[in-house]
Design an enzyme around this catalytic site. Structure first.
Site, PDB file in Angstrom:
ATOM      1  N   CYS A  69      -0.721   4.727   2.273  1.00  0.00           N
ATOM      2  CA  CYS A  69      -0.128   4.579   4.189  1.00  0.00           C
ATOM      3  C   CYS A  69      -0.094   2.656   4.279  1.00  0.00           C
ATOM      4  O   CYS A  69       1.680   3.139   3.822  1.00  0.00           O
ATOM      5  CB  CYS A  69      -1.224   4.543   4.655  1.00  0.00           C
ATOM      6  SG  CYS A  69      -2.821   4.045   3.448  1.00  0.00           S
ATOM      7  N   SER A  70      -0.388   2.269   5.115  1.00  0.00           N
ATOM      8  CA  SER A  70      -0.335   0.224   4.553  1.00  0.00           C
ATOM      9  C   SER A  70      -1.493  -0.413   5.310  1.00  0.00           C
ATOM     10  O   SER A  70      -2.187  -1.521   6.137  1.00  0.00           O
ATOM     11  CB  SER A  70       0.462   0.431   7.026  1.00  0.00           C
ATOM     12  OG  SER A  70      -0.788   1.404   7.781  1.00  0.00           O
ATOM     13  N   CYS A  71      -2.159  -0.201   4.320  1.00  0.00           N
ATOM     14  CA  CYS A  71      -3.412  -0.844   4.202  1.00  0.00           C
ATOM     15  C   CYS A  71      -3.207  -2.300   4.439  1.00  0.00           C
ATOM     16  O   CYS A  71      -2.507  -2.650   3.673  1.00  0.00           O
ATOM     17  CB  CYS A  71      -4.705  -0.318   2.566  1.00  0.00           C
ATOM     18  SG  CYS A  71      -5.398   1.350   2.554  1.00  0.00           S
ATOM     19  N   CYS A 110       0.952  -1.172   0.463  1.00  0.00           N
ATOM     20  CA  CYS A 110      -0.025   0.183   0.046  1.00  0.00           C
ATOM     21  C   CYS A 110       0.813   0.645   0.154  1.00  0.00           C
ATOM     22  O   CYS A 110       1.190   1.505   0.541  1.00  0.00           O
ATOM     23  CB  CYS A 110      -1.504  -0.379   1.388  1.00  0.00           C
ATOM     24  SG  CYS A 110      -1.931   1.541   1.202  1.00  0.00           S
TER      25      CYS A 110
END
Lengths: 208, 100
Positions: A113-115, A110
């Site tokens: 962000c950090s999906c 991702c």
């Protein structure tokens, strides 16, 4: 070192709380003070997240390797497949499972962000959230995987999935050779967290 | 398709281009696909508009969301990898225009 009431000492944190942690604590206090949420709800959410781990993903993979009908369901409707194994992924986030085949190797990132499929796999590893992984996995996926010890053959296409919107992705790796006759539980043990992101593939079991 | 998208404008196989809308703030379309051509590989459904949600809005009207695939060689100068390497991003409809 301090006693913690269950027989052995735990090391005390060496540093003061970081500014970020202090800020989060302050925000939590404010939200509680304003009656928007309770500390109990925060605790419950932490427990919810801590109760999930990549082992859920390993179970999905092992079942898919042994049951073609389940594999079809996993690829078609990941939520329904989770539900069949008693994994609660029924929240509002959507999931898609992508399949590694002899024609393609998949890698998840991702960039924004950090999906991550947290409702199934729990929290992502720290490196998954690092700017280095997020920026390099899209532009030089093969070099990144090489640094993880995974050399993808030049004739095997790599598909990178940037999960930056409303869907979270996980990888269904290929079943390694030499695993005939292994039980579902034994197969699940071959599936590491990184196999579900695509920075690793399940190892063939050691021959004895 | 994960959710229904009765009003979806594009279909799998459609060639598309990602315009640079020069929007600031919480957009979910990564910079590296702006101005690039790709192909719709799937319609994921309609989802609340993140550009409204992020600022306290209701996310309405919902936007169709697509899987769009790109050739890696089209995205990065001097890409080192195989010609068949691809990159897949989920893109909301207002960030896509027909190409060809």
């Amino acid at each position: 070192m301090g006693e913690n009431g269950h027989g052995h000492p735990h090391e005390e944190p060496k540093q003061e709380r970081s500014p970020w942690a202090a800020r989060i604590r302050a925000v939590e206090e404010l939200l509680a003070e304003k009656g928007l949420l309770t500390h109990g709800e925060v605790e419950a959410q932490v427990r919810y997240m801590e109760a999930r781990s990549y082992e859920n993903g390993a179970r999905l993979v092992a079942r898919a390797w042994t049951d073609p009908g389940f594999k079809a369901l996993l690829l078609e409707d990941t939520k329904a497949a989770c539900s069949e194994l008693g994994i609660d992924a029924s929240g509002s986030v959507e999931f898609v499972t992508v399949e590694n085949t002899p024609e393609v190797h998949n890698l998840i990132v991702c960039t924004l962000c950090s999906c991550y499929p947290r409702a199934i796999l729990g929290r992502p590893p720290d490196w998954y959230k690092s700017p280095a992984y997020r920026s390099r996995a899209v532009a030089e996926p093969r070099a990144v995987m090489r640094e993880f010890g995974l050399e993808i053959p030049a004739d095997l296409p790599v598909a990178v999935h940037d999960s930056s919107a409303d869907v979270r992705y996980l990888v269904l790796p290929m079943r390694p050779r030499g695993t005939q006759g292994m039980s579902e539980e034994e197969l699940a043990e071959l599936v590491t967290r990184d196999c579900l992101i695509g920075t690793a593939v399940p190892r063939e079991p050691a021959r004895v | 398709m994960i959710r229904p998208a009765p009003a979806a404008r594009f279909r799998p196989g459609d060639a598309v281009r990602v315009p640079d809308l020069r929007k600031r703030g919480h957009v979910r379309t990564p910079d590296y696909v702006k101005g690039k051509r790709g192909r719709v590989t799937g319609v994921l459904g309609e989802f609340p508009d993140p550009e409204s949600l992020a600022y306290g809005g209701a996310g309405l009207p919902e936007k169709p969301l697509y899987r769009v695939s790109f050739r890696q060689a089209d995205l990065w100068d001097g890409y080192e990898g195989a010609p068949g390497d691809t990159l897949h991003v989920d893109i909301y409809e207002h960030w896509l225009e027909p190409a060809e």
